[in-house]
Design an enzyme around this catalytic site. Structure first.
Site, mmCIF file in Angstrom:
data_model
loop_
_atom_site.group_PDB
_atom_site.id
_atom_site.type_symbol
_atom_site.label_atom_id
_atom_site.label_comp_id
_atom_site.label_asym_id
_atom_site.label_seq_id
_atom_site.Cartn_x
_atom_site.Cartn_y
_atom_site.Cartn_z
ATOM 1 N N ASP A 105 0.826 -1.212 0.000
ATOM 2 C CA ASP A 105 0.000 0.000 0.000
ATOM 3 C C ASP A 105 0.854 1.253 0.000
ATOM 4 O O ASP A 105 2.052 1.218 0.295
ATOM 5 C CB ASP A 105 -0.944 0.006 1.207
ATOM 6 N N ASP B 128 7.551 5.027 -1.550
ATOM 7 C CA ASP B 128 7.366 4.376 -0.250
ATOM 8 C C ASP B 128 6.109 3.517 -0.341
ATOM 9 O O ASP B 128 5.003 4.038 -0.347
ATOM 10 C CB ASP B 128 7.233 5.437 0.837
ATOM 11 N N GLU C 87 0.069 -1.329 5.680
ATOM 12 C CA GLU C 87 1.139 -0.852 6.554
ATOM 13 C C GLU C 87 0.954 0.604 6.921
ATOM 14 O O GLU C 87 1.179 1.012 8.072
ATOM 15 C CB GLU C 87 2.485 -1.056 5.848
ATOM 16 N N GLU C 88 0.538 1.409 5.951
ATOM 17 C CA GLU C 88 0.498 2.848 6.159
ATOM 18 C C GLU C 88 -0.613 3.295 7.105
ATOM 19 O O GLU C 88 -0.526 4.367 7.700
ATOM 20 C CB GLU C 88 0.356 3.568 4.814
ATOM 21 N N ASP D 63 12.249 -1.008 2.998
ATOM 22 C CA ASP D 63 11.346 0.118 3.237
ATOM 23 C C ASP D 63 12.044 1.285 3.906
ATOM 24 O O ASP D 63 11.418 2.078 4.593
ATOM 25 C CB ASP D 63 10.157 -0.356 4.086
ATOM 26 N N HIS E 148 4.965 10.511 2.269
ATOM 27 C CA HIS E 148 3.655 10.785 2.875
ATOM 28 C C HIS E 148 3.127 12.174 2.511
ATOM 29 O O HIS E 148 2.170 12.632 3.123
ATOM 30 C CB HIS E 148 3.680 10.622 4.398
#
Length: 487
Positions: A79, A116, A146-147, A170, A458
């Site tokens: 994700d 990412d 994960e996010e 990551d 992000h």
């Protein structure tokens, strides 16, 4: 779309990254990508299976003569964070990510890029496809969500993985290798607050705080960045001299992204409107001066609007909420005493809303010490408990304790020095890598984390340095071959 990616080197990696850009994959919507990867695995003759949560594993047998080499688990999450600039129309569940190259970096057009962890995933797929690579038994583990919650790692099946070494791909810094990370937990606050109808002598203004850079709530938390929720709450507190009553609020979209924008509506006596607007303009100048060049794009505006349907909070409720938010922990709490330059404990006021009296907050607490994570979460429970709110601590995950004596780390450092002419920096990261959770489920795993140079993760400023991807790929191949052939 994104055909230009296949002109970049290394071609294998960028070809797979193009697939990831063209396949929408925000957290909770990874199913289409999983199906695509399963079809690709079938075409490659690779075994694949999923656990009960939906995490995907692909397997490739060892090269001839390397069957006795230690099994290597290549791990990344499917994700990506879904963030777009204001005014950018983009449906992350349907639209591909549009990319472009500028001065040696790959960017997205007004959205997060998904480097990412898309480049880690692309590199794993390239390893599985590379016909020239000598390797031991390989497992590719692709986790979900994960996010947003670390859900894939937290629900990963036990007694499933077979390898003894794990390469988490990551990380986001060139020339560095990570051997530890922070743990964390979500703090979720909800309350129904009393309201009272708009009075005849009251009018409404809306406030908008925009233009901040945002960033990763772990790796960027120590930087001189503004948090839109923190700053707009401060602005609303400054207006309390005019007896403002909060009507609505919306700030931030993800608990693990530093909020870039926040918006509010308030009621106040009509006679005070002009003075309030002037106060907002003055506060904008103050905030700009405080942030300086660290986050120079801030704008804070206010304007009259027609009264909305929702009632304002009562004056007492409004004052109590703003005071509580103003007092809430935000940003770096403590730097590590043992790892110089690394944040030990922090909190991000990530998502904040008020609608029709319903208040909601989701904050993300991180720490290198699980006990400090618990203590920070307890502070939130104590603070918001004073206003009668319901406070829950959710999605807790452990940190990853560093092991400087790791044999895998020693091999990585040796190959890095041989290949690139310098030893890597060994680091601990203030972010929630899945390694801590994976290590709690598979204690025998020897783990490291590394990756290419990514900045602005992000946020819509996310970008990846092209040269670092080539270096990352060369290092990954060299390490896998060294682990397969060392005796």
């Amino acid at each position: 779309m994104n055909a230009h990616l296949e002109a970049l080197a290394p071609n294998l990696v960028w070809r797979h990254f193009r697939t990831l850009c063209n396949t929408p994959r925000p957290s909770g919507h990874e199913a289409a990508l999983v199906a695509t990867l399963e079809a690709w695995a079938d075409a490659q003759g690779l075994a694949h299976d999923r656990d009960a949560f939906g995490n995907l594993r692909l397997r490739k047998p060892a090269s001839p003569g390397c069957e006795q080499a230690p099994g290597v688990v290549l791990q990344g999450h499917l994700d990506m964070v879904a963030q777009a600039n204001a005014g950018k129309e983009h449906d992350f569940t349907r639209d591909p990510i549009s990319t472009y190259v500028n001065e040696g970096w790959l960017h997205a057009d007004g959205t997060t890029l998904g480097a990412d962890n898309g480049l880690g995933v692309a590199a794993i797929l390239a390893v599985l496809e590379d016909p020239a690579l000598t390797h031991g038994p390989l497992e590719a583990l692709f986790t979900l969500e994960e996010e947003t919650s670390m859900g894939g790692a937290l629900n990963l099946a036990e007694h499933w993985l077979e390898g003894s070494l794990l390469l988490n791909l990551d990380s986001e810094d060139r020339g560095q290798v990570y051997i530890g990370c922070a743990g964390g937990a979500d703090v979720v606050v909800d309350a129904q607050l009393p309201s009272a109808e708009l009075q005849e002598d009251e009018q409404v203004i809306s406030l908008a705080l925009t233009g901040l850079k945002g960033g990763h709530s772990g790796m960027d938390i120590h930087k001189p960045l503004g948090n839109a929720n923190r700053l707009l709450v401060r602005g609303l507190r400054a207006l309390e001299t005019f007896d403002v009553r909060l009507i609505s609020y919306q700030g931030g979209t993800l608990r693990n992204a530093i909020p870039r924008e926040a918006f509010a509506q308030v009621a106040l006596p009509a006679d005070d409107i002009e003075a309030a607007l002037a106060a907002v303009a003055s506060l904008e100048r103050t905030l700009k001066a405080e942030l300086g060049s660290g986050d120079s794009g801030l704008t804070l505006t206010a304007q009259r609007i027609a009264p909305p349907e929702a009632e304002p909070l009562t004056r007492d409720a409004s004052a109590m909420l703003l005071a509580t938010l103003h007092a809430a922990p935000c940003g770096v709490e403590r730097m590590s005493a043992d790892v110089p330059g690394v944040v030990e404990t922090s909190n991000n006021l990530g998502v904040l809303s008020l609608e029709a009296g319903r208040f909601h907050l989701c904050a993300l607490v991180r720490s290198l010490h699980d006990s400090a994570t618990e203590a920070m979460a307890d502070r939130f429970q104590a603070l918001f408990g004073l206003m009668g709110a319901r406070v829950k601590v959710e999605n807790g995950y452990p940190g990853w304790a560093p092991n400087p004596e790791s044999e895998l780390l020693a091999t990585f450092k040796q190959r890095h020095a041989e290949l690139l002419g310098r030893e890597p920096e060994v680091k601990v990261i203030h972010a929630g890598l899945e390694c801590g959770i994976l290590g709690s489920k598979y204690p025998h795993l020897d783990m490291i984390s590394f990756g290419p140079l990514i900045r602005g993760a992000h946020s819509p400023d996310e970008r990846v340095e092209l040269d670092s991807v080539a270096e990352f790929w060369d290092m990954l191949r060299a390490l896998i071959e060294q682990l397969a052939t060392a005796r």
